[in-house]
Design a protein around this motif. Structure first.
Motif, PDB file in Angstrom:
ATOM      1  N   LYS A 170       0.927  -1.291  -0.060  1.00  0.00           N
ATOM      2  CA  LYS A 170      -0.028   0.012   0.046  1.00  0.00           C
ATOM      3  C   LYS A 170       0.886   1.206  -0.130  1.00  0.00           C
ATOM      4  O   LYS A 170       0.510   2.326  -0.664  1.00  0.00           O
ATOM      5  CB  LYS A 170      -0.805   0.152   1.391  1.00  0.00           C
ATOM      6  N   VAL A 171       1.760   1.310   0.890  1.00  0.00           N
ATOM      7  CA  VAL A 171       2.879   2.491   0.838  1.00  0.00           C
ATOM      8  C   VAL A 171       3.397   2.650  -0.539  1.00  0.00           C
ATOM      9  O   VAL A 171       3.446   3.708  -0.999  1.00  0.00           O
ATOM     10  CB  VAL A 171       4.070   1.970   1.931  1.00  0.00           C
ATOM     11  N   LEU A 172       3.910   1.535  -1.137  1.00  0.00           N
ATOM     12  CA  LEU A 172       4.351   1.974  -2.464  1.00  0.00           C
ATOM     13  C   LEU A 172       3.556   2.273  -3.366  1.00  0.00           C
ATOM     14  O   LEU A 172       3.791   3.169  -4.351  1.00  0.00           O
ATOM     15  CB  LEU A 172       5.083   0.433  -2.786  1.00  0.00           C
ATOM     16  N   LYS A 173       2.146   1.676  -3.188  1.00  0.00           N
ATOM     17  CA  LYS A 173       1.045   2.070  -4.277  1.00  0.00           C
ATOM     18  C   LYS A 173       0.790   3.449  -4.277  1.00  0.00           C
ATOM     19  O   LYS A 173       0.430   4.391  -5.353  1.00  0.00           O
ATOM     20  CB  LYS A 173       0.059   1.290  -4.053  1.00  0.00           C
ATOM     21  N   SER A 174       1.015   3.834  -3.162  1.00  0.00           N
ATOM     22  CA  SER A 174       0.883   5.511  -2.873  1.00  0.00           C
ATOM     23  C   SER A 174       1.644   6.381  -3.557  1.00  0.00           C
ATOM     24  O   SER A 174       1.533   7.365  -3.759  1.00  0.00           O
ATOM     25  CB  SER A 174       0.420   5.732  -1.409  1.00  0.00           C
ATOM     26  N   PHE A 175       3.017   5.677  -3.954  1.00  0.00           N
ATOM     27  CA  PHE A 175       3.910   6.313  -4.636  1.00  0.00           C
ATOM     28  C   PHE A 175       3.761   5.986  -6.172  1.00  0.00           C
ATOM     29  O   PHE A 175       4.777   6.252  -6.904  1.00  0.00           O
ATOM     30  CB  PHE A 175       5.254   6.178  -3.903  1.00  0.00           C
ATOM     31  N   LYS A 176       2.798   5.202  -6.404  1.00  0.00           N
ATOM     32  CA  LYS A 176       2.571   5.075  -7.786  1.00  0.00           C
ATOM     33  C   LYS A 176       3.721   4.058  -8.275  1.00  0.00           C
ATOM     34  O   LYS A 176       4.033   4.096  -9.488  1.00  0.00           O
ATOM     35  CB  LYS A 176       2.249   6.167  -8.944  1.00  0.00           C
ATOM     36  N   ALA A 177       3.998   2.936  -7.491  1.00  0.00           N
ATOM     37  CA  ALA A 177       5.084   2.169  -7.946  1.00  0.00           C
ATOM     38  C   ALA A 177       4.384   1.022  -8.759  1.00  0.00           C
ATOM     39  O   ALA A 177       3.151   0.742  -8.647  1.00  0.00           O
ATOM     40  CB  ALA A 177       5.635   1.440  -6.665  1.00  0.00           C
ATOM     41  N   GLN A 181       8.411  -2.563  -9.412  1.00  0.00           N
ATOM     42  CA  GLN A 181       9.190  -1.888  -8.341  1.00  0.00           C
ATOM     43  C   GLN A 181       8.463  -2.446  -6.862  1.00  0.00           C
ATOM     44  O   GLN A 181       9.342  -2.626  -6.284  1.00  0.00           O
ATOM     45  CB  GLN A 181       8.468  -0.529  -8.438  1.00  0.00           C
ATOM     46  N   GLU A 185      11.341  -3.683  -4.192  1.00  0.00           N
ATOM     47  CA  GLU A 185      11.195  -2.934  -2.937  1.00  0.00           C
ATOM     48  C   GLU A 185      10.901  -3.451  -1.987  1.00  0.00           C
ATOM     49  O   GLU A 185      11.254  -3.157  -0.632  1.00  0.00           O
ATOM     50  CB  GLU A 185      10.680  -1.490  -3.418  1.00  0.00           C
TER      51      GLU A 185
ATOM     52  N   ILE B  56      -5.877   2.984  -4.571  1.00  0.00           N
ATOM     53  CA  ILE B  56      -5.615   1.713  -4.393  1.00  0.00           C
ATOM     54  C   ILE B  56      -6.748   0.744  -4.550  1.00  0.00           C
ATOM     55  O   ILE B  56      -6.413  -0.266  -5.055  1.00  0.00           O
ATOM     56  CB  ILE B  56      -4.973   1.378  -3.000  1.00  0.00           C
ATOM     57  N   ILE B  78      -0.457  11.807  -4.224  1.00  0.00           N
ATOM     58  CA  ILE B  78      -0.918  11.687  -2.859  1.00  0.00           C
ATOM     59  C   ILE B  78       0.025  11.355  -1.809  1.00  0.00           C
ATOM     60  O   ILE B  78       1.180  10.710  -2.353  1.00  0.00           O
ATOM     61  CB  ILE B  78      -2.300  10.814  -2.581  1.00  0.00           C
ATOM     62  N   ILE B 103      11.212   5.614  -6.578  1.00  0.00           N
ATOM     63  CA  ILE B 103      10.286   4.890  -7.402  1.00  0.00           C
ATOM     64  C   ILE B 103       9.631   5.797  -8.593  1.00  0.00           C
ATOM     65  O   ILE B 103       9.682   5.546  -9.819  1.00  0.00           O
ATOM     66  CB  ILE B 103       8.752   4.687  -6.764  1.00  0.00           C
TER      67      ILE B 103
END
Lengths: 268, 269
Positions: A170-177, A181, A185, B56, B78, B103
């Protein structure tokens, strides 16, 4: 009444720790020495048949003999080479296959029953087929060493990939990974401890694969020596090979433990 | 003009035999620089709203607009803070903070310098090469805050970021976060089940109902409270008045719903 200072208490604690460690070590040595001592005694007194069970002194002289004429070294090198390579190929291939499965949920759903069957199948039973297909020699023995661990590695590592805390993702998705990636990571590094424990299992498995492979085709290696010794009824040779295998399997296991403490310093 | 608008947004969770409506007809909008709190019992879908805004999870009905553009095209930057810090234990503090830039392939010296400056600003200097396991819970959540801010997000989504901390650390961190977000005039949404925290930190409180998650009532926080630090807000006379109003409404909602679930009581009054 207790009057010890903090420092004294700590020293006492350390001393007890050391004493305990020493005690365990001494007992371990006693077991080792008495095992070989009793074996030697039993053999020389004919309580057990020395022709079948050999004796430590006999094994020692066989080892000395075979090492001094250089033949044992060749056998040892061959088997070690095959085992290490089989182990590495099996493990790396398993991790790659787990990665491929992780990359597509649909693929893993499709492959699921086949993996279950392949995992349940006793891999050493494939030995004759592998030898016919690849030809007798190093290659099929290394294949045996690898194939025995590849499916279980795939399954264990894949399930570890799936158990990574979704909040890291979730953390990485919030950075659009991207999915790649996220894997690099979070998923892969979080799974390193699980991978190490499969390595520990695979060490043992690869020895099984290689020794069985050598039983079947080889004219070199420790597995070959065991079969040869069995055929000519030289059980001192069989025992010597067995002891060498145990020692080197344990050494490989210890090496992986070292790698483990180095790699997972910060994964908890 | 509003910055972010949720227009009749609903969300369903599907399972093999069943589905649950997690969110029903959520409509609200947020102005740029505004601090909004979503307050409600556990299981009312507060966090789901954040996940939807973060992209998400996909909502099943309705539309979300960012500056009057649909969310999918808007490329909203965000920042997301979770209940726990979720720092990567195998990365040093500085690498954890720089994960967002990494990233997006921005590894300039300037970003690194920014990271160190921000760490200093939250009171964490000289720990860049340490690992998360050597830090206390409060320190770790401050690192997580820096990790969130370093990418300069347009909107901050705070998903009960203080709930895992002890009370004292929590009060300190509330002040710190509030000050930093004010300083950089960030638009923020705070999800919490703590009435006091919602009043102390936000400009507007959306009180939510559970089963399905919906907005029951909106409370404007008085101007006098908005411009005070959270710690001081809690001592303001108007704080208690608003607290009682929300408390009453929460209890009425609970009584109305036929749910037998025990609603978590606020940790402090």
């Amino acid at each position: 009444m207790k009057h010890e200072s903090d420092h004294q208490l700590f020293e006492n604690y350390q001393r007890n720790l050391k004493r305990e460690k020493k005690f365990v070590l001494v007992l371990q040595l006693i077991i080792l020495v008495s095992f070989f001592g009793f074996w030697e005694l039993a053999s020389s007194m004919y309580w057990i048949d020395p022709l079948i069970f050999s004796s430590p002194s006999e094994i020692y002289s066989v080892l000395l003999d075979k090492f001094s004429d250089g033949s044992m070294l060749t056998h040892l090198q061959v088997t070690l080479f095959e085992t290490v390579l089989g182990f590495l190929i099996g493990t790396i291939l398993g991790i790659i296959m787990a990665t491929v499965l992780w990359s597509s949920e649909r693929l893993s759903n499709i492959m699921d029953p086949y993996l279950v069957v392949m995992n349940a199948m006793p891999k050493v039973a494939l030995g004759p087929i592998i030898i016919v297909a690849i030809g007798p020699g190093y290659l099929s023995i290394i294949t045996m060493g690898a194939i025995i661990s590849v499916v279980i590695t795939t399954l264990v590592v894949y399930s570890a990939f799936r158990e990574v805390d979704p909040n890291y993702v979730k953390v990485l998705k919030s950075f659009k990974a991207s999915r790649g990636q996220i894997f690099k990571e979070a998923v892969f590094p979080a799974t390193i401890p699980a991978m190490i424990s499969t390595l520990k299992v695979n060490v043992g498995l690869s020895w099984v694969g290689v020794v069985v492979g050598e039983f079947l085709v080889s004219n070199e290696g420790l597995g070959y020596l065991i079969v040869y010794g069995f055929q000519v009824f030289d059980f001192s040779l069989v025992m010597s090979s067995l002891i060498l295998i145990s020692i080197f399997a344990a050494v490989m296991y210890k090496i992986i433990e070292r790698i483990e403490t180095f790699l997972i310093k910060h994964t908890k | 003009m509003s910055f972010l608008t949720l227009d009749h947004v609903s969300h369903h969770y599907f399972s093999k035999k069943n589905f649950t409506k997690a969110l029903d007809d959520i409509t609200f909008s947020i102005k740029e620089g505004e601090f909004v709190a979503l307050l409600g019992p556990s299981g009312c879908g507060k966090s789901t709203i954040l996940s939807i805004i973060a992209g998400i999870i996909e909502h099943t009905a309705g539309e979300i607009y960012v500056n009057d553009q649909p969310l999918q095209q808007a490329e909203l930057d965000i920042g997301y803070m979770l209940q726990q810090d979720y720092l990567f234990p195998w990365k040093s503090i500085i690498d954890n903070v720089l994960i967002g830039p990494k990233i997006s392939h921005d590894q300039s010296e300037e970003t690194k310098k920014n990271a160190v400056d921000l760490l200093n600003q939250v009171g964490l200097s000289g720990i860049t090469e340490d690992y998360p396991d050597s830090l206390s819970g409060g320190m770790r959540q401050r690192v997580a805050l820096v990790r969130t801010l370093i990418t300069n997000p347009k909107i901050l989504l705070l998903d009960e970021p203080f709930s895992a901390l002890d009370y004292q650390t929590r009060l300190k961190l509330e002040d710190l976060v509030w000050e930093l977000l004010g300083l950089y005039s960030k638009t923020s949404i705070l999800v919490t089940h703590d009435i006091g925290e919602a009043i102390a930190m936000s400009d507007r409180i959306l009180l939510m109902d559970a089963n399905p998650g919906s907005i029951a009532k909106t409370f404007e926080v008085p101007v006098e409270l908005r411009n005070e630090k959270p710690f001081l807000v809690r001592r303001h006379p108007k704080y208690q008045i608003l607290f009682d109003k929300i408390w009453e409404k929460l209890n009425k909602n609970e009584a109305n719903s036929l749910q037998h679930e025990v609603v978590e009581s606020p940790n402090e009054t």
